[in-house]
Design a protein around this motif. Sequence first.
Motif, PDB file in Angstrom:
ATOM      1  N   LEU A  50       0.340  -1.125   0.434  1.00  0.00           N
ATOM      2  CA  LEU A  50      -0.049  -0.562   0.186  1.00  0.00           C
ATOM      3  C   LEU A  50       0.726   1.380   0.919  1.00  0.00           C
ATOM      4  CD1 LEU A  50      -3.186   0.761  -0.102  1.00  0.00           C
ATOM      5  CD2 LEU A  50      -2.892   0.759   2.493  1.00  0.00           C
ATOM      6  N   ARG A  51       1.553   0.972   0.514  1.00  0.00           N
ATOM      7  CA  ARG A  51       2.734   2.763   0.750  1.00  0.00           C
ATOM      8  C   ARG A  51       2.978   2.601  -0.492  1.00  0.00           C
ATOM      9  NH1 ARG A  51       4.105   0.534   6.180  1.00  0.00           N
ATOM     10  NH2 ARG A  51       5.611  -1.149   5.384  1.00  0.00           N
ATOM     11  N   ILE A  52       3.719   1.786  -1.116  1.00  0.00           N
ATOM     12  CA  ILE A  52       4.830   1.548  -2.071  1.00  0.00           C
ATOM     13  C   ILE A  52       3.307   2.127  -3.768  1.00  0.00           C
ATOM     14  CG2 ILE A  52       5.389  -0.043  -4.448  1.00  0.00           C
ATOM     15  CD1 ILE A  52       6.417  -1.488  -2.157  1.00  0.00           C
ATOM     16  N   LEU A  53       2.315   1.666  -3.838  1.00  0.00           N
ATOM     17  CA  LEU A  53       1.907   1.755  -4.367  1.00  0.00           C
ATOM     18  C   LEU A  53       0.366   3.258  -4.183  1.00  0.00           C
ATOM     19  CD1 LEU A  53      -0.978  -1.095  -4.233  1.00  0.00           C
ATOM     20  CD2 LEU A  53       0.526  -0.290  -6.357  1.00  0.00           C
ATOM     21  N   ALA A  54       1.691   3.908  -2.804  1.00  0.00           N
ATOM     22  CA  ALA A  54       0.948   5.127  -2.645  1.00  0.00           C
ATOM     23  C   ALA A  54       1.753   6.099  -3.488  1.00  0.00           C
ATOM     24  CB  ALA A  54       0.909   5.266  -0.920  1.00  0.00           C
ATOM     25  N   GLY A  55       3.977   5.517  -2.984  1.00  0.00           N
ATOM     26  CA  GLY A  55       3.996   6.772  -3.807  1.00  0.00           C
ATOM     27  C   GLY A  55       4.184   6.335  -5.554  1.00  0.00           C
ATOM     28  N   LEU A  56       3.750   5.643  -5.820  1.00  0.00           N
ATOM     29  CA  LEU A  56       3.217   5.579  -7.688  1.00  0.00           C
ATOM     30  C   LEU A  56       2.735   7.050  -7.497  1.00  0.00           C
ATOM     31  CD1 LEU A  56       4.273   1.469  -8.153  1.00  0.00           C
ATOM     32  CD2 LEU A  56       5.868   3.234  -8.809  1.00  0.00           C
ATOM     33  N   ARG A  57       2.468   6.885  -6.788  1.00  0.00           N
ATOM     34  CA  ARG A  57       0.448   7.228  -7.349  1.00  0.00           C
ATOM     35  C   ARG A  57       1.462   8.874  -7.553  1.00  0.00           C
ATOM     36  NH1 ARG A  57      -3.777   9.456  -2.779  1.00  0.00           N
ATOM     37  NH2 ARG A  57      -2.151  10.657  -2.786  1.00  0.00           N
ATOM     38  N   GLN A  58       2.024   9.479  -7.101  1.00  0.00           N
ATOM     39  CA  GLN A  58       2.956  10.837  -7.229  1.00  0.00           C
ATOM     40  C   GLN A  58       3.539  10.114  -9.142  1.00  0.00           C
ATOM     41  OE1 GLN A  58       2.770  12.989  -5.744  1.00  0.00           O
ATOM     42  NE2 GLN A  58       1.363  11.911  -4.076  1.00  0.00           N
ATOM     43  N   LYS A  59       4.633   8.987  -8.882  1.00  0.00           N
ATOM     44  CA  LYS A  59       4.849   9.171 -10.708  1.00  0.00           C
ATOM     45  C   LYS A  59       3.336   9.233 -11.083  1.00  0.00           C
ATOM     46  CE  LYS A  59       7.661   6.140 -13.245  1.00  0.00           C
ATOM     47  NZ  LYS A  59       8.330   4.455 -13.295  1.00  0.00           N
ATOM     48  N   PHE A  60       2.576   8.393 -11.147  1.00  0.00           N
ATOM     49  CA  PHE A  60       1.611   8.226 -12.274  1.00  0.00           C
ATOM     50  C   PHE A  60       0.156   9.261 -12.491  1.00  0.00           C
ATOM     51  CE2 PHE A  60       3.934   3.884 -12.068  1.00  0.00           C
ATOM     52  CZ  PHE A  60       3.564   3.507 -13.024  1.00  0.00           C
ATOM     53  N   GLY A  61       0.186   9.598 -11.056  1.00  0.00           N
ATOM     54  CA  GLY A  61      -1.075  10.523 -11.973  1.00  0.00           C
ATOM     55  C   GLY A  61      -2.385  10.068 -10.760  1.00  0.00           C
ATOM     56  N   SER A  62      -2.997   8.397 -11.168  1.00  0.00           N
ATOM     57  CA  SER A  62      -3.773   7.759 -11.143  1.00  0.00           C
ATOM     58  C   SER A  62      -3.054   6.044 -10.926  1.00  0.00           C
ATOM     59  CB  SER A  62      -4.940   7.804 -12.222  1.00  0.00           C
ATOM     60  OG  SER A  62      -5.092   9.105 -12.371  1.00  0.00           O
ATOM     61  N   VAL A  63      -3.808   5.876 -10.136  1.00  0.00           N
ATOM     62  CA  VAL A  63      -3.188   4.471  -9.876  1.00  0.00           C
ATOM     63  C   VAL A  63      -4.869   3.809  -9.205  1.00  0.00           C
ATOM     64  CG1 VAL A  63      -2.556   2.869  -8.282  1.00  0.00           C
ATOM     65  CG2 VAL A  63      -1.032   4.830  -8.358  1.00  0.00           C
ATOM     66  N   PHE A  64      -5.461   2.335 -10.350  1.00  0.00           N
ATOM     67  CA  PHE A  64      -6.429   2.086  -9.789  1.00  0.00           C
ATOM     68  C   PHE A  64      -6.021   0.671  -9.120  1.00  0.00           C
ATOM     69  CE2 PHE A  64      -7.393   5.382 -13.042  1.00  0.00           C
ATOM     70  CZ  PHE A  64      -8.609   5.862 -12.712  1.00  0.00           C
TER      71      PHE A  64
END
Length: 96
Positions: free
Chosen positions: A40-54
């Motif tokens: 969950l922490r990793i995906l939250a960080g990826l949200r900054q890179k991608f903009g949208s995480v589904f």
Amino acid sequence: MALLLGLRDLQAQYQGIDSNVLVVDEPFGNLDPQGARSLLRILAGLRQKFGSVFIVSHRPEVFDSSVWTQVWWVVRKNGIATLYRDGLPDKLRATV
């Protein structure tokens, strides 16, 4: 996850297609609670890179996280799917 991100990067490099959306299907399925929190922490960080995480998941604790700005629920009953945005009605919350 590594395969998904690698394929995305290859597509951007060789085809010139750069996506700002990451879609992950059931990433928490085989993880223990500690592993799920780490992912969950990793995906939250990826949200900054991608903009949208589904994320598609059946684990309610993922959706109750403060990480997300929006949570959409899909409930299927009698073959009919209903989409709920920003939370479930109280009558359905007890069944999840």
